[in-house]
Motif scaffolding. Structure first.
Motif, PDB file in Angstrom:
ATOM      1  N   GLN A 160      24.810  49.246   1.642  1.00 37.80           N
ATOM      2  CA  GLN A 160      25.078  50.199   3.048  1.00 37.80           C
ATOM      3  C   GLN A 160      24.485  50.361   3.736  1.00 37.80           C
ATOM      4  O   GLN A 160      24.339  50.986   5.215  1.00 37.80           O
ATOM      5  CB  GLN A 160      26.277  51.092   2.519  1.00 37.80           C
ATOM      6  CG  GLN A 160      27.144  51.989   4.002  1.00 37.80           C
ATOM      7  CD  GLN A 160      28.006  50.401   4.534  1.00 37.80           C
ATOM      8  OE1 GLN A 160      28.556  49.862   4.725  1.00 37.80           O
ATOM      9  NE2 GLN A 160      27.753  50.803   6.294  1.00 37.80           N
ATOM     10  N   ARG A 161      22.911  50.908   2.749  1.00 42.93           N
ATOM     11  CA  ARG A 161      22.189  51.805   3.134  1.00 42.93           C
ATOM     12  C   ARG A 161      20.883  50.543   4.670  1.00 42.93           C
ATOM     13  O   ARG A 161      20.578  50.981   5.233  1.00 42.93           O
ATOM     14  CB  ARG A 161      20.925  52.084   2.272  1.00 42.93           C
ATOM     15  CG  ARG A 161      21.162  53.741   2.092  1.00 42.93           C
ATOM     16  CD  ARG A 161      20.281  54.406   0.577  1.00 42.93           C
ATOM     17  NE  ARG A 161      19.991  53.364   0.107  1.00 42.93           N
ATOM     18  CZ  ARG A 161      20.644  53.010  -1.311  1.00 42.93           C
ATOM     19  NH1 ARG A 161      21.941  53.898  -1.679  1.00 42.93           N
ATOM     20  NH2 ARG A 161      20.217  52.604  -2.582  1.00 42.93           N
ATOM     21  N   TRP A 162      21.053  49.299   3.656  1.00 44.50           N
ATOM     22  CA  TRP A 162      20.824  47.686   4.891  1.00 44.50           C
ATOM     23  C   TRP A 162      21.553  48.323   6.205  1.00 44.50           C
ATOM     24  O   TRP A 162      20.756  47.203   7.055  1.00 44.50           O
ATOM     25  CB  TRP A 162      20.514  46.668   3.431  1.00 44.50           C
ATOM     26  CG  TRP A 162      19.433  46.220   3.712  1.00 44.50           C
ATOM     27  CD1 TRP A 162      18.429  45.459   4.572  1.00 44.50           C
ATOM     28  CD2 TRP A 162      20.394  44.912   5.352  1.00 44.50           C
ATOM     29  NE1 TRP A 162      18.202  44.865   5.577  1.00 44.50           N
ATOM     30  CE2 TRP A 162      18.957  44.205   5.864  1.00 44.50           C
ATOM     31  CE3 TRP A 162      21.185  44.905   5.656  1.00 44.50           C
ATOM     32  CZ2 TRP A 162      19.438  43.230   6.915  1.00 44.50           C
ATOM     33  CZ3 TRP A 162      21.520  43.251   7.082  1.00 44.50           C
ATOM     34  CH2 TRP A 162      21.128  42.175   7.165  1.00 44.50           C
ATOM     35  N   ASP A 213      23.283  49.869   7.712  1.00 37.67           N
ATOM     36  CA  ASP A 213      22.942  51.352   8.427  1.00 37.67           C
ATOM     37  C   ASP A 213      21.569  50.997   9.140  1.00 37.67           C
ATOM     38  O   ASP A 213      21.201  51.452  10.800  1.00 37.67           O
ATOM     39  CB  ASP A 213      22.844  52.643   7.428  1.00 37.67           C
ATOM     40  CG  ASP A 213      24.482  52.648   7.326  1.00 37.67           C
ATOM     41  OD1 ASP A 213      25.284  52.114   8.244  1.00 37.67           O
ATOM     42  OD2 ASP A 213      24.424  53.362   6.210  1.00 37.67           O
ATOM     43  N   THR A 214      20.652  50.146   8.350  1.00 35.43           N
ATOM     44  CA  THR A 214      19.264  50.392   9.025  1.00 35.43           C
ATOM     45  C   THR A 214      18.867  49.376   8.998  1.00 35.43           C
ATOM     46  O   THR A 214      17.889  49.190  10.640  1.00 35.43           O
ATOM     47  CB  THR A 214      18.320  50.788   8.135  1.00 35.43           C
ATOM     48  OG1 THR A 214      18.314  50.580   7.035  1.00 35.43           O
ATOM     49  CG2 THR A 214      18.317  52.169   7.721  1.00 35.43           C
ATOM     50  N   ALA A 221      26.170  51.029  -2.707  1.00 37.48           N
ATOM     51  CA  ALA A 221      24.978  51.632  -1.880  1.00 37.48           C
ATOM     52  C   ALA A 221      24.170  51.212  -1.165  1.00 37.48           C
ATOM     53  O   ALA A 221      23.493  51.890  -0.283  1.00 37.48           O
ATOM     54  CB  ALA A 221      24.560  53.173  -2.324  1.00 37.48           C
ATOM     55  N   GLU A 222      23.217  50.111  -1.554  1.00 35.10           N
ATOM     56  CA  GLU A 222      21.993  49.742  -1.400  1.00 35.10           C
ATOM     57  C   GLU A 222      21.976  48.325  -0.098  1.00 35.10           C
ATOM     58  O   GLU A 222      21.852  48.796   0.518  1.00 35.10           O
ATOM     59  CB  GLU A 222      21.172  48.958  -2.503  1.00 35.10           C
ATOM     60  CG  GLU A 222      21.021  49.573  -3.857  1.00 35.10           C
ATOM     61  CD  GLU A 222      20.044  48.844  -4.881  1.00 35.10           C
ATOM     62  OE1 GLU A 222      20.562  47.661  -4.520  1.00 35.10           O
ATOM     63  OE2 GLU A 222      19.518  48.952  -5.780  1.00 35.10           O
TER      64      GLU A 222
END
Length: 204
Positions: free
Chosen positions: A86-88, A90-91, A83-84
């Motif tokens: 994927q957030r990275w 995405d940004t 999850a961490e």
């Protein structure tokens, strides 16, 4: 060689994106299988405690629960890490450079890290080429005793870096760089490592 005399290894964008998806699928599948095994073990132990009260099975049931707990914990770690990550993804844009070698240090761009890892040459043993998830990847090897607080070292304490450099033993290693995603062949990287490190580092 770049204009400043350093050696730069770039990234093949498409190969890296394919690698990301493979790692994500394999890790997620493994996490759910591990969780299922842990859950079955814990449920069996609890059933034995309830169904056979007074039979003296409680030490074995507690031992089984203790043995299964790390499996459940590892699943939580993997899913949280994904999850961490994927957030990275995405940004942040894909980094064009994987590593940079200069006479002073090895600089590594680790996915998910806010800034590059910098390792003076005495702290680096090199890379080990391993087959992970069906493809060859380079795993970083540090000199014995080297850590985030070693003089001259920068960036090893970042969470994204810790997951690929000396990872938690409950996590399956993924490697730092996919060989197919690098724009330089392994033997050239090996030669550059030996050149800049004075023969200390290389690819094994």
């Amino acid at each position: 060689m770049s204009e400043d005399g350093s050696f730069v290894v770039g990234i093949d964008r498409e190969a890296l994106l394919r690698r990301r998806e493979i790692v994500r699928k394999v890790q997620r599948r493994g996490a759910w299988v591990t969780l299922a095994i842990g859950a079955v073990g814990i449920i069996a132990a609890l059933y034995a405690l309830i169904a056979f009260q007074g039979a003296g099975l409680w030490p074995f049931a507690l031992l089984l629960i203790a043995a299964m707990a790390p499996l459940v914990i590892s699943t939580v770690l993997v899913l949280r890490l994904q999850a961490e990550r994927q957030r990275w993804y995405d940004t942040n844009q894909l980094q064009p450079v994987a590593m940079r070698m200069s006479p002073k240090a090895l600089e590594l761009a680790c996915e998910g890290a806010a800034y590059p890892v910098v390792l003076p040459w005495p702290t680096v043993k090199g890379f080990r080429q391993e087959k992970l998830f069906g493809q060859y990847a380079l795993e970083l090897e540090l000199a014995p005793g080297v850590g985030a607080t070693t003089a001259g070292v920068r960036g090893l304490d970042q969470p994204a870096v810790r997951t690929v450099v000396k990872p938690n033993p409950l996590l399956r290693p993924t490697g730092l760089f996919l060989v197919k995603a690098l724009d330089q062949p392994v033997h050239v990287i090996d030669q550059a490592l030996k050149h800049f490190s004075g023969g200390r580092a290389g690819v094994s």
